[in-house]
Scaffold this motif. Structure first.
Motif, mmCIF file in Angstrom:
data_model
loop_
_atom_site.group_PDB
_atom_site.id
_atom_site.type_symbol
_atom_site.label_atom_id
_atom_site.label_comp_id
_atom_site.label_asym_id
_atom_site.label_seq_id
_atom_site.Cartn_x
_atom_site.Cartn_y
_atom_site.Cartn_z
ATOM 1 N N PHE A 156 -22.040 -7.173 80.563
ATOM 2 C CA PHE A 156 -21.524 -8.138 79.432
ATOM 3 C C PHE A 156 -22.418 -9.184 79.122
ATOM 4 C CE2 PHE A 156 -19.253 -11.977 78.107
ATOM 5 C CZ PHE A 156 -18.637 -11.724 77.197
ATOM 6 N N ASN A 157 -22.722 -9.232 77.600
ATOM 7 C CA ASN A 157 -23.570 -10.240 76.924
ATOM 8 C C ASN A 157 -22.795 -11.130 76.196
ATOM 9 O OD1 ASN A 157 -26.711 -9.719 77.732
ATOM 10 N ND2 ASN A 157 -25.800 -7.792 77.100
ATOM 11 N N PRO A 158 -22.574 -12.387 76.488
ATOM 12 C CA PRO A 158 -22.120 -13.354 75.509
ATOM 13 C C PRO A 158 -22.710 -13.381 74.344
ATOM 14 C CG PRO A 158 -22.144 -14.138 77.967
ATOM 15 C CD PRO A 158 -23.012 -12.903 77.738
ATOM 16 N N THR A 170 -14.927 -13.638 74.826
ATOM 17 C CA THR A 170 -14.013 -13.366 76.020
ATOM 18 C C THR A 170 -12.763 -13.941 75.943
ATOM 19 O OG1 THR A 170 -16.110 -13.474 77.312
ATOM 20 C CG2 THR A 170 -14.142 -13.405 78.535
ATOM 21 N N PRO A 171 -11.615 -13.259 76.414
ATOM 22 C CA PRO A 171 -11.704 -11.885 76.596
ATOM 23 C C PRO A 171 -11.401 -10.843 75.668
ATOM 24 C CG PRO A 171 -9.450 -13.115 76.964
ATOM 25 C CD PRO A 171 -10.381 -13.835 76.118
ATOM 26 N N TRP A 172 -11.460 -11.362 74.353
ATOM 27 C CA TRP A 172 -11.125 -10.282 73.317
ATOM 28 C C TRP A 172 -12.126 -9.333 73.172
ATOM 29 C CZ3 TRP A 172 -11.407 -15.644 72.972
ATOM 30 C CH2 TRP A 172 -10.202 -16.247 73.031
ATOM 31 N N HIS A 197 -14.612 -17.081 66.495
ATOM 32 C CA HIS A 197 -13.858 -17.950 67.527
ATOM 33 C C HIS A 197 -14.563 -17.560 68.999
ATOM 34 C CE1 HIS A 197 -10.600 -19.773 69.781
ATOM 35 N NE2 HIS A 197 -10.497 -18.542 70.540
ATOM 36 N N VAL A 198 -15.222 -18.132 69.667
ATOM 37 C CA VAL A 198 -15.723 -17.882 70.944
ATOM 38 C C VAL A 198 -15.097 -18.312 72.330
ATOM 39 C CG1 VAL A 198 -17.703 -18.160 72.183
ATOM 40 C CG2 VAL A 198 -18.005 -17.889 69.979
ATOM 41 N N SER A 199 -14.494 -19.582 72.151
ATOM 42 C CA SER A 199 -14.137 -20.327 73.272
ATOM 43 C C SER A 199 -12.690 -20.987 72.935
ATOM 44 C CB SER A 199 -14.946 -21.504 74.047
ATOM 45 O OG SER A 199 -14.227 -22.282 75.135
ATOM 46 N N PRO A 200 -11.622 -20.863 73.768
ATOM 47 C CA PRO A 200 -10.445 -21.364 73.212
ATOM 48 C C PRO A 200 -10.496 -22.989 73.707
ATOM 49 C CG PRO A 200 -10.130 -20.138 75.457
ATOM 50 C CD PRO A 200 -11.746 -19.744 75.028
ATOM 51 N N ILE A 247 -8.626 -30.385 78.820
ATOM 52 C CA ILE A 247 -9.461 -30.176 77.493
ATOM 53 C C ILE A 247 -8.270 -29.266 76.605
ATOM 54 C CG2 ILE A 247 -11.378 -29.179 76.303
ATOM 55 C CD1 ILE A 247 -12.148 -31.557 78.278
ATOM 56 N N PRO A 248 -8.372 -29.967 75.374
ATOM 57 C CA PRO A 248 -7.363 -29.152 74.203
ATOM 58 C C PRO A 248 -7.651 -27.875 74.126
ATOM 59 C CG PRO A 248 -8.054 -31.472 73.426
ATOM 60 C CD PRO A 248 -8.935 -30.975 74.742
ATOM 61 N N PHE A 249 -6.550 -26.877 74.052
ATOM 62 C CA PHE A 249 -6.630 -25.678 73.953
ATOM 63 C C PHE A 249 -6.504 -25.271 72.592
ATOM 64 C CE2 PHE A 249 -5.211 -21.296 73.917
ATOM 65 C CZ PHE A 249 -5.765 -20.545 75.022
ATOM 66 N N HIS A 250 -7.543 -24.206 71.723
ATOM 67 C CA HIS A 250 -7.437 -23.910 70.700
ATOM 68 C C HIS A 250 -7.098 -22.297 70.494
ATOM 69 C CE1 HIS A 250 -9.059 -27.670 69.141
ATOM 70 N NE2 HIS A 250 -9.691 -27.479 70.420
#
Length: 275
Positions: free
Chosen positions: A125-127, A150-152, A177-180, A259-262
């Protein structure tokens, strides 16, 4: 294959005996990566890691005579074509050249170096992987940042045209979109160094003209040698699995800090869109 005069893809070249390690463009990099969140609450971490800088022309013979590493064939550590940019039935370097040409109008005809993780103990896995694309004269022409979320496991590539940059500093809008735990309305600043005895990548996130996050990758070059590769494999066991585990562990810590979730914006995944 390519029909551009004067271009010969590595897959079309006759492979000769592997040159001495001091003649190789490929290398092993060791160092650390750090993240620091400034808003809405502070949060940070630092991890040690190693990555491979793979010259795509040298790639088919880099792991010869190494029982633990291999090219395309399953092993303790190996390079699997499906783990990287573009269709698996096409040469990787062709996919990268096509992408850069599509977005810049200029096709890189020199060497391409890939900074990445391989598949270790069956896991890859490579971000983000970085492709350093050179022109015929050996000058850096473009950098491709190939991102997987991740996780998509969606993929996206930013193409940075070096000849339009100052000191390898690129300013771009966030398009993927990378991080929620990070909103989409962010401005990026990415600063690269050229791969040499040291290598660095620094990214800052800005929102409404206020810095909210930065990440830094700093590494030192190690010679490409079989014993060094094997030492990395056992010094950093389960490197790619640790990457996945660290992502979820840090996500849990952010959630506990409220932390707010997006939510995922559900935009179509477009490989190769350029900001």
């Amino acid at each position: 294959m390519s029909s551009i005069p004067g271009e010969t893809l590595p897959s079309e070249k006759s492979l000769t005996e592997k040159p001495a390690s001091d003649k190789l463009h490929s290398a092993i990099y060791t160092g650390w990566i750090s993240h620091q969140r400034l808003q809405p609450k502070t949060h940070g971490f630092l991890y040690q890691l190693f990555m491979l800088y793979l010259d795509l022309e040298e790639l088919p013979y880099l792991f010869k005579n190494n029982k633990l590493w291999s090219y395309l064939k399953p092993n303790c550590a190996y390079f699997k074509r499906q783990d990287y940019l573009g269709p698996a039935d096409q040469p990787l370097d062709k996919c990268v050249r096509d992408l850069v040409e599509t977005h810049t109008g200029q096709r890189p005809l020199g060497r391409i170096g890939l900074l990445t993780h391989c598949r270790y103990w069956g896991v890859c896995f490579n971000p983000v992987s970085f492709y350093y694309c050179h022109d015929k004269q050996g000058e850096l022409q473009a950098i491709v940042s190939h991102i997987t979320n991740t996780p998509w496991k969606e993929q996206f590539a930013y193409v940075h045209e070096v000849k339009q940059a100052t000191s390898l500093l690129f300013k771009l809008d966030k398009d993927f979109h990378v991080s929620p735990f990070m909103p989409m309305d962010i401005d990026y600043e990415w600063q690269f160094s050229t791969p040499g005895e040291s290598l660095s990548v620094h990214m800052q996130n800005w929102r409404q003209e206020q810095a909210m996050f930065f990440a830094t990758l700093k590494m030192e070059r190690q010679p490409w040698q079989a014993n060094t590769l094997n030492r990395m494999l056992f010094s950093y066991p389960w490197m790619t699995l640790k990457v996945i585990a660290a992502i979820y562990w840090q996500a849990l810590r952010l959630w506990l800090k409220r932390i707010p979730f997006h939510a995922h914006p559900k935009q179509p995944s477009k490989l190769g869109d350029e900001s």
